[in-house]
Scaffold this active site. Structure first.
Site, PDB file in Angstrom:
ATOM      1  N   LYS A  91      10.757  42.237 -11.378  1.00 41.48           N
ATOM      2  CA  LYS A  91       9.472  41.884 -12.014  1.00 41.48           C
ATOM      3  C   LYS A  91       8.376  42.632 -11.295  1.00 41.48           C
ATOM      4  O   LYS A  91       8.349  42.620 -10.066  1.00 41.48           O
ATOM      5  CB  LYS A  91       9.174  40.394 -11.827  1.00 41.48           C
ATOM      6  CG  LYS A  91      10.039  39.453 -12.574  1.00 41.48           C
ATOM      7  CD  LYS A  91       9.581  38.025 -12.348  1.00 41.48           C
ATOM      8  CE  LYS A  91       9.842  37.510 -10.953  1.00 41.48           C
ATOM      9  NZ  LYS A  91       9.670  36.071 -10.773  1.00 41.48           N
ATOM     10  N   GLY A 140      11.117  26.809 -14.303  1.00 40.97           N
ATOM     11  CA  GLY A 140      12.045  27.471 -15.234  1.00 40.97           C
ATOM     12  C   GLY A 140      11.566  28.846 -15.662  1.00 40.97           C
ATOM     13  O   GLY A 140      12.295  29.582 -16.334  1.00 40.97           O
ATOM     14  N   ASP A 154       0.822  -1.224   0.000  1.00 40.93           N
ATOM     15  CA  ASP A 154       0.000   0.000   0.000  1.00 40.93           C
ATOM     16  C   ASP A 154       0.850   1.267   0.000  1.00 40.93           C
ATOM     17  O   ASP A 154       0.343   2.354   0.275  1.00 40.93           O
ATOM     18  CB  ASP A 154      -0.946  -0.006   1.215  1.00 40.93           C
ATOM     19  CG  ASP A 154      -0.186   0.080   2.522  1.00 40.93           C
ATOM     20  OD1 ASP A 154       1.066  -0.019   2.498  1.00 40.93           O
ATOM     21  OD2 ASP A 154      -0.826   0.261   3.569  1.00 40.93           O
ATOM     22  N   ASP A 156      20.651  31.716  -8.735  1.00 43.03           N
ATOM     23  CA  ASP A 156      19.455  31.582  -7.898  1.00 43.03           C
ATOM     24  C   ASP A 156      19.573  30.292  -7.082  1.00 43.03           C
ATOM     25  O   ASP A 156      20.449  29.466  -7.347  1.00 43.03           O
ATOM     26  CB  ASP A 156      18.199  31.534  -8.792  1.00 43.03           C
ATOM     27  CG  ASP A 156      16.943  32.043  -8.070  1.00 43.03           C
ATOM     28  OD1 ASP A 156      17.004  32.295  -6.853  1.00 43.03           O
ATOM     29  OD2 ASP A 156      15.893  32.171  -8.733  1.00 43.03           O
TER      30      ASP A 156
HETATM   31  C1  R5P Z   1      11.926  32.065  -5.623  1.00 40.72           C
HETATM   32  O1  R5P Z   1      11.972  32.910  -4.743  1.00 40.72           O
HETATM   33  C2  R5P Z   1      13.059  31.139  -5.906  1.00 40.72           C
HETATM   34  O2  R5P Z   1      14.287  31.712  -5.526  1.00 40.72           O
HETATM   35  C3  R5P Z   1      13.108  30.771  -7.384  1.00 40.72           C
HETATM   36  O3  R5P Z   1      13.337  31.948  -8.138  1.00 40.72           O
HETATM   37  C4  R5P Z   1      11.824  30.126  -7.830  1.00 40.72           C
HETATM   38  O4  R5P Z   1      11.478  29.060  -6.975  1.00 40.72           O
HETATM   39  C5  R5P Z   1      11.973  29.604  -9.253  1.00 40.72           C
HETATM   40  O5  R5P Z   1      10.774  29.017  -9.647  1.00 40.72           O
HETATM   41  P1  R5P Z   1      10.419  28.829 -11.185  1.00 40.72           P
HETATM   42  O6  R5P Z   1      11.586  28.150 -11.824  1.00 40.72           O
HETATM   43  O7  R5P Z   1       9.180  27.976 -11.146  1.00 40.72           O
HETATM   44  O8  R5P Z   1      10.157  30.172 -11.765  1.00 40.72           O
END
Ligand code: R5P
Length: 310
Positions: A190, A222, A34, A216
Protein backbone atom coordinates in the site's frame (compact mmCIF):
# COMPACT_ATOMS: atom_id res chain seq x y z
CA UNK A 1 -0.79 -26.00 39.70
CA UNK A 2 -3.73 -23.61 39.51
CA UNK A 3 -5.54 -22.04 36.54
CA UNK A 4 -7.49 -18.87 37.15
CA UNK A 5 -9.18 -16.37 34.84
CA UNK A 6 -10.69 -12.92 34.67
CA UNK A 7 -13.76 -11.96 32.64
CA UNK A 8 -12.16 -11.26 29.24
CA UNK A 9 -12.32 -14.74 27.72
CA UNK A 10 -13.72 -17.30 30.12
CA UNK A 11 -14.72 -19.59 27.20
CA UNK A 12 -11.06 -20.00 26.21
CA UNK A 13 -9.99 -20.40 29.86
CA UNK A 14 -12.60 -23.14 30.34
CA UNK A 15 -11.46 -24.87 27.14
CA UNK A 16 -7.81 -24.76 28.28
CA UNK A 17 -8.84 -26.13 31.69
CA UNK A 18 -10.85 -28.93 30.04
CA UNK A 19 -7.85 -29.93 27.88
CA UNK A 20 -5.59 -29.99 30.92
CA UNK A 21 -8.22 -31.69 33.10
CA UNK A 22 -7.49 -29.06 35.76
CA UNK A 23 -10.51 -27.13 37.10
CA UNK A 24 -10.41 -23.33 37.09
CA UNK A 25 -9.71 -22.02 40.60
CA UNK A 26 -12.65 -20.42 42.40
CA UNK A 27 -12.34 -16.68 42.09
CA UNK A 28 -14.67 -13.69 42.08
CA UNK A 29 -13.73 -10.79 39.78
CA UNK A 30 -16.31 -8.05 40.08
CA UNK A 31 -16.89 -4.31 40.13
CA UNK A 32 -17.71 -1.84 42.88
CA UNK A 33 -20.55 0.55 42.09
CA UNK A 34 -18.05 3.04 40.66
CA UNK A 35 -16.56 0.34 38.35
CA UNK A 36 -13.42 -0.26 40.43
CA UNK A 37 -12.18 -3.83 39.89
CA UNK A 38 -12.29 -6.09 42.95
CA UNK A 39 -10.88 -9.62 43.10
CA UNK A 40 -11.38 -12.32 45.71
CA UNK A 41 -9.56 -15.65 45.32
CA UNK A 42 -11.73 -18.19 47.02
CA UNK A 43 -9.25 -21.01 47.57
CA UNK A 44 -5.77 -21.44 48.96
CA UNK A 45 -3.01 -20.69 46.41
CA UNK A 46 -0.05 -20.54 48.83
CA UNK A 47 3.08 -21.86 47.12
CA UNK A 48 1.16 -22.81 43.93
CA UNK A 49 2.29 -22.47 40.31
CA UNK A 50 -0.55 -20.21 39.10
CA UNK A 51 -1.55 -19.37 35.50
CA UNK A 52 -3.79 -16.30 35.11
CA UNK A 53 -5.62 -16.46 31.76
CA UNK A 54 -6.75 -13.04 30.56
CA UNK A 55 -6.67 -11.40 27.11
CA UNK A 56 -6.34 -7.62 27.21
CA UNK A 57 -8.91 -7.22 24.45
CA UNK A 58 -11.96 -4.90 24.34
CA UNK A 59 -12.64 -3.28 26.78
CA UNK A 60 -8.83 -3.17 26.86
CA UNK A 61 -8.39 -0.99 29.94
CA UNK A 62 -10.89 -2.91 32.08
CA UNK A 63 -9.40 -6.26 31.09
CA UNK A 64 -5.85 -5.04 31.69
CA UNK A 65 -6.86 -3.76 35.13
CA UNK A 66 -8.50 -7.11 35.96
CA UNK A 67 -5.24 -8.85 35.01
CA UNK A 68 -3.17 -6.53 37.21
CA UNK A 69 -5.51 -6.84 40.19
CA UNK A 70 -5.63 -10.65 39.82
CA UNK A 71 -1.82 -10.82 39.82
CA UNK A 72 -1.66 -8.54 42.87
CA UNK A 73 -4.21 -10.67 44.74
CA UNK A 74 -2.22 -13.84 43.92
CA UNK A 75 1.07 -12.28 44.99
CA UNK A 76 -0.44 -11.15 48.30
CA UNK A 77 -1.86 -14.68 48.74
CA UNK A 78 1.72 -16.08 48.61
CA UNK A 79 1.46 -17.89 45.26
CA UNK A 80 4.72 -19.64 44.43
CA UNK A 81 4.99 -18.52 40.79
CA UNK A 82 2.57 -16.42 38.73
CA UNK A 83 2.39 -16.70 34.93
CA UNK A 84 0.30 -14.13 33.07
CA UNK A 85 -1.29 -16.06 30.17
CA UNK A 86 -2.32 -13.32 27.73
CA UNK A 87 -3.62 -14.97 24.52
CA UNK A 88 -4.16 -11.49 22.98
CA UNK A 89 -1.80 -8.81 24.26
CA UNK A 90 -3.54 -5.47 23.70
CA UNK A 91 -1.58 -2.23 23.26
CA UNK A 92 0.99 -4.20 21.21
CA UNK A 93 0.54 -1.87 18.23
CA UNK A 94 2.02 0.96 20.33
CA UNK A 95 5.46 -0.62 20.25
CA UNK A 96 7.52 2.39 19.12
CA UNK A 97 7.33 6.15 18.92
CA UNK A 98 5.32 6.46 15.70
CA UNK A 99 5.74 10.25 15.70
CA UNK A 100 7.31 12.82 18.05
CA UNK A 101 5.88 13.06 21.59
CA UNK A 102 3.95 9.75 21.46
CA UNK A 103 4.17 6.95 24.05
CA UNK A 104 5.46 3.39 23.79
CA UNK A 105 2.46 1.96 25.60
CA UNK A 106 3.35 -1.70 24.93
CA UNK A 107 6.42 -1.14 27.13
CA UNK A 108 4.36 0.68 29.79
CA UNK A 109 1.90 -2.25 29.91
CA UNK A 110 4.79 -4.75 30.13
CA UNK A 111 6.19 -2.77 33.09
CA UNK A 112 2.77 -2.73 34.79
CA UNK A 113 2.35 -6.51 34.47
CA UNK A 114 5.86 -7.11 35.85
CA UNK A 115 5.40 -4.60 38.69
CA UNK A 116 2.07 -6.19 39.64
CA UNK A 117 4.03 -9.36 40.40
CA UNK A 118 4.01 -11.67 37.35
CA UNK A 119 7.01 -14.01 37.22
CA UNK A 120 6.58 -14.92 33.57
CA UNK A 121 4.35 -14.31 30.55
CA UNK A 122 2.81 -16.64 27.98
CA UNK A 123 1.22 -14.98 24.96
CA UNK A 124 0.57 -15.56 21.25
CA UNK A 125 1.46 -13.77 18.03
CA UNK A 126 2.70 -10.53 19.53
CA UNK A 127 2.26 -7.77 16.97
CA UNK A 128 6.06 -7.40 16.98
CA UNK A 129 8.25 -10.22 18.27
CA UNK A 130 10.61 -7.78 19.97
CA UNK A 131 7.87 -6.89 22.50
CA UNK A 132 9.13 -10.01 24.33
CA UNK A 133 12.13 -7.86 25.21
CA UNK A 134 9.87 -5.24 26.83
CA UNK A 135 9.42 -7.73 29.69
CA UNK A 136 12.37 -8.33 32.02
CA UNK A 137 10.83 -11.68 32.97
CA UNK A 138 10.73 -14.86 30.84
CA UNK A 139 8.20 -14.44 28.02
CA UNK A 140 7.01 -17.18 25.66
CA UNK A 141 5.38 -16.06 22.43
CA UNK A 142 3.34 -18.85 20.82
CA UNK A 143 2.44 -18.87 17.11
CA UNK A 144 -1.02 -19.60 15.72
CA UNK A 145 0.57 -20.58 12.38
CA UNK A 146 0.80 -24.34 13.09
CA UNK A 147 -2.96 -24.37 13.95
CA UNK A 148 -3.71 -22.25 10.88
CA UNK A 149 -1.64 -24.60 8.70
CA UNK A 150 -3.54 -27.63 10.04
CA UNK A 151 -6.89 -25.95 9.31
CA UNK A 152 -5.83 -25.04 5.77
CA UNK A 153 -4.80 -28.63 5.11
CA UNK A 154 -8.28 -29.81 6.22
CA UNK A 155 -10.05 -27.44 3.78
CA UNK A 156 -10.79 -28.34 0.21
CA UNK A 157 -8.79 -25.52 -1.37
CA UNK A 158 -7.84 -25.78 -5.03
CA UNK A 159 -4.20 -26.77 -5.62
CA UNK A 160 -3.46 -23.30 -6.89
CA UNK A 161 -3.05 -21.56 -3.53
CA UNK A 162 -0.81 -18.66 -2.61
CA UNK A 163 0.09 -17.11 0.75
CA UNK A 164 -0.34 -13.33 0.75
CA UNK A 165 0.84 -10.69 3.20
CA UNK A 166 -1.64 -7.78 3.38
CA UNK A 167 1.21 -5.34 3.98
CA UNK A 168 4.98 -5.18 3.85
CA UNK A 169 5.20 -5.50 7.66
CA UNK A 170 3.64 -8.98 7.60
CA UNK A 171 5.96 -10.60 5.06
CA UNK A 172 7.80 -12.80 7.60
CA UNK A 173 4.50 -14.36 8.76
CA UNK A 174 3.22 -14.92 5.19
CA UNK A 175 6.58 -16.36 4.14
CA UNK A 176 6.40 -18.83 7.05
CA UNK A 177 2.92 -19.91 5.88
CA UNK A 178 4.13 -20.24 2.28
CA UNK A 179 7.01 -22.42 3.47
CA UNK A 180 4.72 -24.59 5.62
CA UNK A 181 2.30 -25.13 2.69
CA UNK A 182 4.98 -25.17 -0.06
CA UNK A 183 3.16 -22.42 -1.96
CA UNK A 184 4.17 -19.14 -3.59
CA UNK A 185 4.16 -15.80 -1.80
CA UNK A 186 2.63 -12.45 -2.79
CA UNK A 187 2.68 -9.11 -0.99
CA UNK A 188 0.19 -6.25 -1.01
CA UNK A 189 2.11 -3.00 -1.07
CA UNK A 190 0.00 0.00 0.00
CA UNK A 191 1.37 3.41 -0.70
CA UNK A 192 0.41 7.04 -1.25
CA UNK A 193 2.46 8.81 -3.90
CA UNK A 194 2.14 12.04 -1.95
CA UNK A 195 0.31 13.13 1.21
CA UNK A 196 -3.42 13.59 0.51
CA UNK A 197 -3.43 11.47 -2.66
CA UNK A 198 -5.49 8.27 -2.60
CA UNK A 199 -3.87 5.02 -1.54
CA UNK A 200 -2.60 2.77 -4.32
CA UNK A 201 -2.46 -0.99 -3.80
CA UNK A 202 0.24 -2.75 -5.79
CA UNK A 203 0.52 -6.52 -5.72
CA UNK A 204 4.02 -7.96 -5.71
CA UNK A 205 3.72 -11.44 -7.28
CA UNK A 206 1.45 -13.02 -9.88
CA UNK A 207 -1.89 -13.91 -8.26
CA UNK A 208 -3.87 -14.60 -11.43
CA UNK A 209 -6.18 -17.62 -11.03
CA UNK A 210 -4.80 -18.25 -7.53
CA UNK A 211 -6.73 -18.98 -4.32
CA UNK A 212 -5.13 -16.33 -2.12
CA UNK A 213 -4.71 -16.88 1.62
CA UNK A 214 -4.17 -13.57 3.38
CA UNK A 215 -2.46 -14.02 6.73
CA UNK A 216 -2.04 -11.37 9.45
CA UNK A 217 -1.78 -11.02 13.23
CA UNK A 218 -4.70 -8.63 13.84
CA UNK A 219 -7.94 -7.74 12.11
CA UNK A 220 -9.40 -4.64 13.73
CA UNK A 221 -11.57 -2.39 11.53
CA UNK A 222 -11.17 -4.92 8.71
CA UNK A 223 -9.94 -2.20 6.34
CA UNK A 224 -6.54 -3.77 5.63
CA UNK A 225 -7.91 -7.23 4.80
CA UNK A 226 -11.06 -6.14 2.90
CA UNK A 227 -9.12 -3.68 0.72
CA UNK A 228 -6.42 -6.28 0.09
CA UNK A 229 -9.08 -8.82 -0.97
CA UNK A 230 -10.53 -6.36 -3.50
CA UNK A 231 -7.07 -5.51 -4.87
CA UNK A 232 -6.19 -9.21 -5.27
CA UNK A 233 -9.42 -9.95 -7.18
CA UNK A 234 -8.75 -6.94 -9.43
CA UNK A 235 -5.37 -8.49 -10.24
CA UNK A 236 -7.03 -11.75 -11.32
CA UNK A 237 -7.09 -13.86 -8.13
CA UNK A 238 -9.78 -16.56 -8.27
CA UNK A 239 -10.83 -16.23 -4.61
CA UNK A 240 -9.51 -14.72 -1.38
CA UNK A 241 -9.55 -16.20 2.13
CA UNK A 242 -8.06 -14.69 5.28
CA UNK A 243 -6.48 -16.32 8.32
CA UNK A 244 -5.89 -13.92 11.23
CA UNK A 245 -4.61 -14.72 14.72
CA UNK A 246 -6.53 -12.09 16.70
CA UNK A 247 -10.09 -11.07 15.74
CA UNK A 248 -10.22 -7.63 17.37
CA UNK A 249 -13.10 -6.71 15.00
CA UNK A 250 -14.02 -3.31 16.42
CA UNK A 251 -17.04 -1.19 15.50
CA UNK A 252 -18.64 -2.16 12.19
CA UNK A 253 -15.84 -4.57 11.20
CA UNK A 254 -18.10 -7.64 11.03
CA UNK A 255 -20.57 -5.84 8.70
CA UNK A 256 -17.63 -4.80 6.56
CA UNK A 257 -16.40 -8.40 6.31
CA UNK A 258 -19.87 -9.74 5.58
CA UNK A 259 -20.18 -7.41 2.58
CA UNK A 260 -16.55 -7.73 1.44
CA UNK A 261 -14.94 -9.63 -1.44
CA UNK A 262 -13.53 -12.19 1.03
CA UNK A 263 -14.84 -15.73 0.66
CA UNK A 264 -14.19 -16.39 4.33
CA UNK A 265 -12.26 -15.19 7.36
CA UNK A 266 -10.81 -17.58 9.95
CA UNK A 267 -9.76 -16.22 13.35
CA UNK A 268 -8.65 -17.90 16.57
CA UNK A 269 -10.43 -17.74 19.91
CA UNK A 270 -7.68 -15.62 21.52
CA UNK A 271 -10.42 -12.97 21.84
CA UNK A 272 -13.93 -13.92 22.95
CA UNK A 273 -16.26 -13.86 19.92
CA UNK A 274 -19.08 -11.32 19.94
CA UNK A 275 -22.61 -12.28 18.88
CA UNK A 276 -22.00 -10.58 15.52
CA UNK A 277 -18.94 -12.79 14.95
CA UNK A 278 -20.72 -16.03 15.85
CA UNK A 279 -23.67 -15.10 13.59
CA UNK A 280 -21.52 -14.19 10.58
CA UNK A 281 -21.63 -16.81 7.83
CA UNK A 282 -18.23 -15.61 6.58
CA UNK A 283 -16.32 -15.88 9.88
CA UNK A 284 -15.12 -19.15 11.41
CA UNK A 285 -13.13 -19.62 14.62
CA UNK A 286 -10.41 -22.18 15.33
CA UNK A 287 -9.36 -22.86 18.90
CA UNK A 288 -5.92 -22.29 20.32
CA UNK A 289 -6.96 -23.89 23.64
CA UNK A 290 -5.10 -27.18 22.93
CA UNK A 291 -1.91 -25.25 22.11
CA UNK A 292 -2.14 -23.11 25.29
CA UNK A 293 -2.93 -26.22 27.35
CA UNK A 294 0.20 -27.91 26.01
CA UNK A 295 2.35 -24.80 26.56
CA UNK A 296 1.15 -24.38 30.17
CA UNK A 297 1.79 -28.06 30.88
CA UNK A 298 5.29 -27.78 29.40
CA UNK A 299 6.10 -24.64 31.42
CA UNK A 300 4.82 -26.31 34.59
CA UNK A 301 7.02 -29.35 33.89
CA UNK A 302 10.06 -27.30 32.90
CA UNK A 303 9.96 -28.66 29.33
CA UNK A 304 10.62 -27.02 25.96
CA UNK A 305 7.86 -24.78 24.60
CA UNK A 306 9.50 -24.10 21.23
CA UNK A 307 8.95 -27.78 20.33
CA UNK A 308 5.28 -26.78 19.77
CA UNK A 309 6.24 -24.73 16.71
CA UNK A 310 8.26 -27.42 14.96
C1 R5P B 1 -0.90 -3.80 11.31
O1 R5P B 1 0.31 -3.69 11.22
C2 R5P B 1 -1.56 -5.07 11.72
O2 R5P B 1 -0.76 -6.18 11.40
C3 R5P B 1 -2.92 -5.22 11.06
O3 R5P B 1 -2.74 -5.28 9.66
C4 R5P B 1 -3.83 -4.07 11.41
O4 R5P B 1 -3.88 -3.87 12.80
C5 R5P B 1 -5.23 -4.34 10.89
O5 R5P B 1 -6.05 -3.26 11.21
P1 R5P B 1 -7.40 -2.98 10.41
O6 R5P B 1 -8.17 -4.26 10.40
O7 R5P B 1 -8.05 -1.89 11.22
O8 R5P B 1 -7.04 -2.53 9.04
Amino acid sequence: MKLICGNSNSALAEAIAAHMQVPLAQCNVRRFADEEVFVEIQENVRGDDVYVIQSTSYPANDNLMELLVLIDALRRSSSGRITAVIPYFGYARQDRKSSPRTPITAKLVANMITQAGADRVLTMDLHAGQIQGFFDIPTDNLYALPEIGKDIQKQKFRDNIMAVSPDVGGVVRARALAKRLSTGLAIVDKRRDKPGSSEVMNIIGDVSDKSCLLVDDIIDSGGTICNAATALLEKGAAEVFAYISHGVLSGKAVDRINSSDLTSLVITDSICATEAVTKSSKIRTISVAPMFAQAITRIANGESVSILFE
